[in-house]
Enzyme design. Structure first.
Site, mmCIF file in Angstrom:
data_model
loop_
_atom_site.group_PDB
_atom_site.id
_atom_site.type_symbol
_atom_site.label_atom_id
_atom_site.label_comp_id
_atom_site.label_asym_id
_atom_site.label_seq_id
_atom_site.Cartn_x
_atom_site.Cartn_y
_atom_site.Cartn_z
ATOM 1 N N HIS A 198 0.859 -1.190 0.000
ATOM 2 C CA HIS A 198 0.000 0.000 0.000
ATOM 3 C C HIS A 198 0.894 1.238 0.000
ATOM 4 O O HIS A 198 2.069 1.167 0.399
ATOM 5 C CB HIS A 198 -0.909 0.009 1.233
ATOM 6 C CG HIS A 198 -2.029 -0.986 1.174
ATOM 7 N ND1 HIS A 198 -3.093 -0.960 2.030
ATOM 8 C CD2 HIS A 198 -2.232 -2.042 0.319
ATOM 9 C CE1 HIS A 198 -3.930 -1.957 1.728
ATOM 10 N NE2 HIS A 198 -3.420 -2.632 0.701
ATOM 11 N N GLU A 251 1.102 3.872 1.917
ATOM 12 C CA GLU A 251 1.693 4.247 3.213
ATOM 13 C C GLU A 251 2.825 3.299 3.588
ATOM 14 O O GLU A 251 3.858 3.735 4.106
ATOM 15 C CB GLU A 251 0.619 4.229 4.313
ATOM 16 C CG GLU A 251 -0.533 5.194 4.093
ATOM 17 C CD GLU A 251 -1.702 4.563 3.339
ATOM 18 O OE1 GLU A 251 -1.476 3.662 2.516
ATOM 19 O OE2 GLU A 251 -2.846 4.994 3.584
ATOM 20 N N CYS A 282 -5.770 2.204 5.709
ATOM 21 C CA CYS A 282 -6.451 0.945 6.036
ATOM 22 C C CYS A 282 -5.883 0.424 7.369
ATOM 23 O O CYS A 282 -4.884 0.945 7.865
ATOM 24 C CB CYS A 282 -6.224 -0.063 4.910
ATOM 25 S SG CYS A 282 -4.587 -0.820 4.971
ATOM 26 N N CYS A 333 -2.049 -0.308 7.271
ATOM 27 C CA CYS A 333 -1.200 0.884 7.208
ATOM 28 C C CYS A 333 -1.278 1.690 8.506
ATOM 29 O O CYS A 333 -0.278 2.270 8.942
ATOM 30 C CB CYS A 333 -1.596 1.747 6.017
ATOM 31 S SG CYS A 333 -1.278 0.925 4.445
HETATM 32 ZN ZN LIG Z 1 -3.205 0.335 3.590
#
Ligand SMILES: [Zn+2]
Length: 186
Positions: A82, A84, A112, A115
């Site tokens: 992801h 991040e 999310c 993260c």
């Molecule tokens: Zn994430």
């Protein structure tokens, strides 16, 4: 007259102080705006490259960008890539540390659960986000079921089945670690 001049000078001084303070704040806001624009630019990369979803992030320390990342789940065949996570990896690599204390995260979308956890593990204490989790859900990226799973005590086996096994054997390594005199807890 002397008193009047003193008051006038004091007032001028105050105005000057307020102006300087306001200016510093405007400068800070401009910097924050610039960091979020960079996170957006990272997200925009995926409109062309399609490395993953349209998410971007940057890590800032002392007013300087120390890490950047965009979602690369598809490119790397790695569900942990992801934006991040990539930005955290980049910042840790650049700063040569696993501890991002004093850093701030700018992300184009609310993080999310993975993260969010990684951000906390990295000791980052401030996150600025643009789009909401609902905005992400609207374009097909849902993570509310993960939040519900965690909030529900990780009991929903339809989401994930967690079963304990062989603790008497797994605990041995923990005991060895606990007995070591030189170790790093993070
Ligand atoms: Zn994430």
């Amino acid at each position: 007259m002397k008193k009047f001049l003193t008051v006038l000078l004091l007032m001028l001084g105050m105005t000057n102080f307020c102006w300087a303070h306001e200016n510093a704040q405007t400068g800070e806001n401009a910097k924050m705006h610039e960091f979020m624009l960079k996170a957006i630019a990272e997200a925009e990369k995926n409109i062309i490259s399609k490395d993953g979803g349209p998410f971007g992030a940057v890590i800032v320390k002392d007013g300087v960008i120390v890490g950047t990342g965009h979602n690369e789940v598809l490119k790397n065949n790695d569900p942990t890539c992801h934006a991040e996570m990539q930005a955290i990896r980049d910042a840790c690599h650049n700063l040569k540390t696993f501890d991002l204390t004093g850093c701030e995260l700018y992300t184009s979308c609310y993080p999310c659960p993975m993260c969010l956890s990684a951000t906390i593990w990295a000791n980052i204490k401030k996150v600025y986000y643009g789009n909401t989790a609902e905005d992400a859900a609207d374009i097909g990226f849902r993570d509310d079921f993960i939040y519900k799973f965690i909030e529900g005590g990780c009991k929903d086996v339809q989401v994930l089945d967690l079963e304990q096994q062989q603790r008497d054997e797994t605990i041995v390594t923990f005991k060895k670690f606990a007995e070591q005199t030189e170790k790093t807890i993070y």
